[in-house]
Write an enzyme that holds these catalytic residues in place. Sequence first.
Site, PDB file in Angstrom:
ATOM      1  N   ARG A 161       0.797  -1.223   0.000  1.00 48.50           N
ATOM      2  CA  ARG A 161       0.000   0.000   0.000  1.00 48.50           C
ATOM      3  C   ARG A 161       0.836   1.284   0.000  1.00 48.50           C
ATOM      4  O   ARG A 161       0.581   2.181  -0.779  1.00 48.50           O
ATOM      5  CB  ARG A 161      -0.889  -0.016   1.241  1.00 48.50           C
ATOM      6  CG  ARG A 161      -1.939   1.049   1.249  1.00 48.50           C
ATOM      7  CD  ARG A 161      -2.659   1.088   2.592  1.00 48.50           C
ATOM      8  NE  ARG A 161      -3.064  -0.200   3.077  1.00 48.50           N
ATOM      9  CZ  ARG A 161      -4.243  -0.774   2.847  1.00 48.50           C
ATOM     10  NH1 ARG A 161      -5.131  -0.144   2.119  1.00 48.50           N
ATOM     11  NH2 ARG A 161      -4.522  -1.955   3.353  1.00 48.50           N
TER      12      ARG A 161
ATOM     13  N   CYS B  38     -25.820  -3.537  -8.366  1.00 49.46           N
ATOM     14  CA  CYS B  38     -27.051  -3.771  -7.602  1.00 49.46           C
ATOM     15  C   CYS B  38     -26.749  -4.241  -6.181  1.00 49.46           C
ATOM     16  O   CYS B  38     -27.026  -5.389  -5.817  1.00 49.46           O
ATOM     17  CB  CYS B  38     -27.926  -4.767  -8.349  1.00 49.46           C
ATOM     18  SG  CYS B  38     -28.342  -4.105  -9.947  1.00 49.46           S
ATOM     19  N   GLU B  39     -26.132  -3.381  -5.431  1.00 46.86           N
ATOM     20  CA  GLU B  39     -25.838  -3.632  -4.011  1.00 46.86           C
ATOM     21  C   GLU B  39     -25.865  -2.273  -3.324  1.00 46.86           C
ATOM     22  O   GLU B  39     -25.285  -1.316  -3.843  1.00 46.86           O
ATOM     23  CB  GLU B  39     -24.413  -4.182  -3.815  1.00 46.86           C
ATOM     24  CG  GLU B  39     -24.102  -5.447  -4.549  1.00 46.86           C
ATOM     25  CD  GLU B  39     -24.018  -6.673  -3.658  1.00 46.86           C
ATOM     26  OE1 GLU B  39     -24.097  -6.543  -2.422  1.00 46.86           O
ATOM     27  OE2 GLU B  39     -23.877  -7.756  -4.229  1.00 46.86           O
TER      28      GLU B  39
HETATM   29  N1  LLP Z   1       2.932  -9.211   3.372  1.00 51.34           N
HETATM   30  C1  LLP Z   1       1.920 -10.027   3.640  1.00 51.34           C
HETATM   31  C2  LLP Z   1       2.221 -11.375   4.136  1.00 51.34           C
HETATM   32  C3  LLP Z   1       0.600  -9.603   3.467  1.00 51.34           C
HETATM   33  O1  LLP Z   1      -0.406 -10.439   3.757  1.00 51.34           O
HETATM   34  C4  LLP Z   1       0.350  -8.287   2.988  1.00 51.34           C
HETATM   35  C5  LLP Z   1      -1.023  -7.821   2.785  1.00 51.34           C
HETATM   36  C6  LLP Z   1       1.446  -7.462   2.703  1.00 51.34           C
HETATM   37  C7  LLP Z   1       2.723  -7.955   2.918  1.00 51.34           C
HETATM   38  C8  LLP Z   1       1.299  -6.070   2.188  1.00 51.34           C
HETATM   39  O2  LLP Z   1       0.682  -5.251   3.097  1.00 51.34           O
HETATM   40  P1  LLP Z   1       0.567  -3.675   2.883  1.00 51.34           P
HETATM   41  O3  LLP Z   1       1.939  -3.077   2.970  1.00 51.34           O
HETATM   42  O4  LLP Z   1      -0.029  -3.448   1.541  1.00 51.34           O
HETATM   43  O5  LLP Z   1      -0.319  -3.223   3.971  1.00 51.34           O
HETATM   44  N2  LLP Z   1      -7.278  -5.602   0.574  1.00 51.34           N
HETATM   45  C9  LLP Z   1      -6.945  -4.928   1.803  1.00 51.34           C
HETATM   46  C10 LLP Z   1      -5.524  -5.196   2.240  1.00 51.34           C
HETATM   47  C11 LLP Z   1      -5.200  -6.647   2.382  1.00 51.34           C
HETATM   48  C12 LLP Z   1      -3.773  -6.862   2.780  1.00 51.34           C
HETATM   49  C13 LLP Z   1      -3.414  -8.284   2.695  1.00 51.34           C
HETATM   50  N3  LLP Z   1      -2.045  -8.553   2.982  1.00 51.34           N
HETATM   51  C14 LLP Z   1      -7.229  -3.448   1.664  1.00 51.34           C
HETATM   52  O6  LLP Z   1      -7.619  -3.008   0.593  1.00 51.34           O
HETATM   53  O7  LLP Z   1      -7.092  -2.716   2.628  1.00 51.34           O
END
Ligand code: LLP
Length: 421
Positions: free
Chosen positions: A289, A354-355
């Site tokens: 992110r 449609c939600e």
């Molecule tokens: N490493 C692992 C093992 C992870 O499971 C994840 C994210 C990351 C790294 C990366 O994390 P970040 O730096 O992006 O926070 N769809 C959700 C986020 C799901 C994250 C899943 N794992 C959202 O849109 O907020």
Amino acid sequence: MKHLSYKNKSLQFNGADLATIAKKHRTPFFLYSEETLVGNYQEFAKGAQAAGLIDPLVCFALKSNPNRELLRTLAAQGSGADIVSGGELRRALEAGIPPEKIVFSGVGKTEEEILFALKAAKKGIFSFNVESIEELDLINSCARRLRKRARICFRLNPVVKPKTHKFISTGNKTHKFGLLEADILTAVRSPRFWTNSQLVGLSVHIGSQLLDLGATRRGIARLCEVALKTNIQLEFLDVGGGLGVDYDPEDSQKLPAVADYMALVAATVEKHFNSRSLYRPRIVFEPGRRIVARAGILVMKVLRNKVSEDNHFVIVDGGMNDFMRPSLYGAYHALLPVKQAKADRTCHVVGPICETSDCFGSDRQLPAMKSGDLIVLCDTGAYGYSMGSNYNLRGRPKEILMNRKKKLRIVNQAQPYEELL
Ligand code: LLP
């Protein structure tokens, strides 16, 4: 927002006029900025070095955005990859990320995926981040079959509770992720797992969109404690991803600076290793992110307005199938009209799906907008396109990349109906 500003009452993305761009491309579309992407990556990678970490490895989490061109750009900057499937592994390799910079996370790796990862290079990938004892057993037996040696990293479940949405919190006992300390230490001492495997690291990832780093510090502290208890000189400690962004301007005050996050990692590792060991492990990061969220926007068009007594709906052509975060997590994303005018009404900006949850923002202050006007959903570079779907049989949107010379390139065509039907 640095990359979004108004000029002559028209919204600019990194200095380029969005109304002009949208004349040439059918909405909705994602627009990414290479400049922001590279800037964020560099801030992260240089921050790790500046904090005094030895040979840090930044493995971009593909799940946040696996677009080929974005990955090529990151690969050219030296990024590695955090992958969770055979698809992501293929994509990372195809984008030029070397196998020795790839970590394979996830609780459900299949035998086929493990074999593919072992064959990816002579020495295989950088590490399998192992989440269960059965998985370790399977990787060891796959490596034996191929007469190879698998590089293993245990993902520790540190039993901490970060402050984030419960769907993206991963560091507690009730979560399916990681192994408890006792199980790791038992496995380390069981020779049967290590005939064709070698423990090279330990990892932790406690959740995503973290703005408060208290639990992050506790998680890394636990990681160091367990690493020292293994009595093995581990090559690396992988501190996962999770660093948040200020989607909501109200969160700007809370947003941890990359430099502060790096200082926290360095200080926590130093504190634990200082008196007990002369060596320092290499530190691996898995950010998604923080690198890519801010680098993308979703450009949409207003289809029509609808007023139900005191509820004013602005219906746009993008939907929750294009960008799920608001409907799935109730996430806040700023909405900006491309034509600047006085924000004199309170509206709900909704999509065509449609939600009821297909809503990008409730009670937002916006100017009067009519059919054909453009509106931008901000900070959609991470977990945007990658979480999209064909729900309601809608084609996937186009992705466009603006390079550092402000030239636009379509990096993913809108999905044609022929592919859908
Ligand atoms: N490493 C692992 C093992 C992870 O499971 C994840 C994210 C990351 C790294 C990366 O994390 P970040 O730096 O992006 O926070 N769809 C959700 C986020 C799901 C994250 C899943 N794992 C959202 O849109 O907020």
